[in-house]
Motif scaffolding. Sequence first.
Motif, short mmCIF file in Angstrom:
data_model
loop_
_atom_site.label_atom_id
_atom_site.label_comp_id
_atom_site.label_asym_id
_atom_site.label_seq_id
_atom_site.Cartn_x
_atom_site.Cartn_y
_atom_site.Cartn_z
N UNK A 98 0.85 -1.11 -0.02
CA UNK A 98 0.04 0.01 0.06
C UNK A 98 0.76 0.99 0.15
N UNK A 99 0.59 2.09 -0.86
CA UNK A 99 1.50 3.46 -1.21
C UNK A 99 0.43 4.55 -1.03
N UNK A 100 0.84 5.45 -0.05
CA UNK A 100 0.11 6.52 -0.11
C UNK A 100 0.29 7.76 -1.22
N UNK A 101 -0.80 8.08 -1.91
CA UNK A 101 -0.32 8.98 -3.12
C UNK A 101 0.66 10.23 -2.71
N UNK A 102 0.23 10.72 -1.59
CA UNK A 102 0.90 11.98 -1.20
C UNK A 102 2.34 11.76 -0.96
N UNK A 103 2.96 10.38 -0.62
CA UNK A 103 4.27 10.05 -0.53
C UNK A 103 5.14 9.68 -1.88
N UNK A 104 4.42 9.70 -2.76
CA UNK A 104 4.93 9.29 -4.19
C UNK A 104 5.45 10.52 -4.89
N UNK A 105 6.72 10.89 -5.17
CA UNK A 105 7.14 12.13 -5.75
C UNK A 105 7.05 12.00 -7.21
N UNK A 106 6.95 10.88 -7.83
CA UNK A 106 7.19 10.95 -9.47
C UNK A 106 6.67 9.29 -9.74
N UNK A 107 6.14 9.27 -10.83
CA UNK A 107 5.68 8.23 -11.57
C UNK A 107 6.12 7.88 -13.03
N UNK A 108 6.63 6.87 -13.48
CA UNK A 108 7.16 6.57 -14.63
C UNK A 108 6.86 5.31 -15.23
N UNK A 109 6.40 4.87 -16.47
CA UNK A 109 6.22 3.68 -17.18
C UNK A 109 7.43 2.91 -17.07
N UNK A 110 7.57 1.71 -16.77
CA UNK A 110 8.46 0.98 -16.81
C UNK A 110 8.32 -0.36 -17.98
N UNK A 111 9.05 -0.16 -18.83
CA UNK A 111 8.86 -0.80 -20.22
C UNK A 111 9.69 -2.30 -20.01
N UNK A 112 10.66 -2.23 -19.03
CA UNK A 112 11.72 -3.58 -19.00
C UNK A 112 11.08 -4.79 -18.18
N UNK A 113 10.02 -4.41 -17.07
CA UNK A 113 9.57 -5.47 -16.34
C UNK A 113 7.99 -5.54 -16.75
N UNK A 114 7.64 -6.94 -17.48
CA UNK A 114 6.32 -7.11 -17.64
C UNK A 114 5.29 -7.01 -16.56
N UNK A 115 4.22 -6.61 -16.81
CA UNK A 115 3.02 -6.59 -15.81
C UNK A 115 2.91 -7.99 -15.14
N UNK A 116 2.74 -7.99 -13.99
CA UNK A 116 2.40 -9.31 -13.15
C UNK A 116 1.04 -9.20 -12.39
N UNK A 117 0.19 -10.13 -12.54
CA UNK A 117 -0.91 -10.22 -11.67
C UNK A 117 -0.86 -10.92 -10.28
N UNK A 118 -1.48 -10.54 -9.63
CA UNK A 118 -1.46 -11.13 -8.27
C UNK A 118 -2.75 -12.21 -8.17
N UNK A 119 -2.57 -13.14 -7.99
CA UNK A 119 -3.83 -14.17 -8.02
C UNK A 119 -4.72 -14.04 -6.87
N UNK A 120 -4.19 -13.66 -5.86
CA UNK A 120 -4.92 -13.66 -4.30
C UNK A 120 -5.55 -12.24 -4.26
N UNK A 121 -5.51 -11.15 -5.39
CA UNK A 121 -6.10 -10.17 -5.04
C UNK A 121 -7.14 -9.69 -6.13
#
Length: 286
Positions: A98-121
Amino acid sequence: MASSIDTISKLNEQIPRHTGMSVPAMAMEHVAGYKEVKLIGDIYYAVHKQQTIIIEYQSFKARQSKALVVYPYLLKEYRNRWFLIGEKASNHVPQVNIFALDRIQSVTVDKEHPFKKCVDFDPEHFFDDTIGVTKGIHDKARRVVIKIDRQQAPYVESKPFHKSQKVEQRFRDGSIQLSLKVVINNELERLILSNGGHAEISAPPEFRSRIAGYRICFLLFIVLYRKMRHHWCNFALMKKCRNKIAVRKMTAQQQSNFAVSPSGKPPRIGIADICSRLTHEDSVVA
């Protein structure tokens, strides 16, 4: 629920434009300058498109920010604060972070790591049994029984703690006993404690003991604070009156500011007053 709120908010903006009304009919809570607003669009798009992202994140405990590779699963709002629910790529076992958005300083798309789903979520139902956002993948809901006194009972019934809330018993004095089926977490603790003595936990016993422990600690803090305030007044008086000459020079007003009142009760001195006096050069202990 979220879509309904969005619709109401849009109507509140559009109605004055088309009707000529100068005064809005509704007021939606908004915190001006909340920096998380700038990031919601990018994170929402990444969640929708299932894109891995890199966030520059600094928790409250950390001295500096850290770049984290995250698989974003859900954006969730709780009490006018937004959170990103996702999973760090560095996790050795599946878990939700869990990440609070007000603690995130920047966001960039990562094209090196493929998206991974969590089967339990399951983003649609994961938080159904949760107050707030604090929940682990393996956390299970518990039956929590709470007794609410007659003074607070009408408010709790009109605005339930959780959708699972059920009134199990009504007492002659107007108090009620209700039950919740929720995960026991920090947000639930704060909710109970925020009601002060109006809410009492009956079950489960370990949760009852935990809440009772918090209240005992708070009462001890109040007692210790009052004693510290009393001793601080005496210390400040001695510090100010180092000799008989200083005593003679002190005005009646100065003595009344530091002395204990004739009734034996310490004068009203708040934490801010103590801090300001401690930072004053005349209050520094050599």
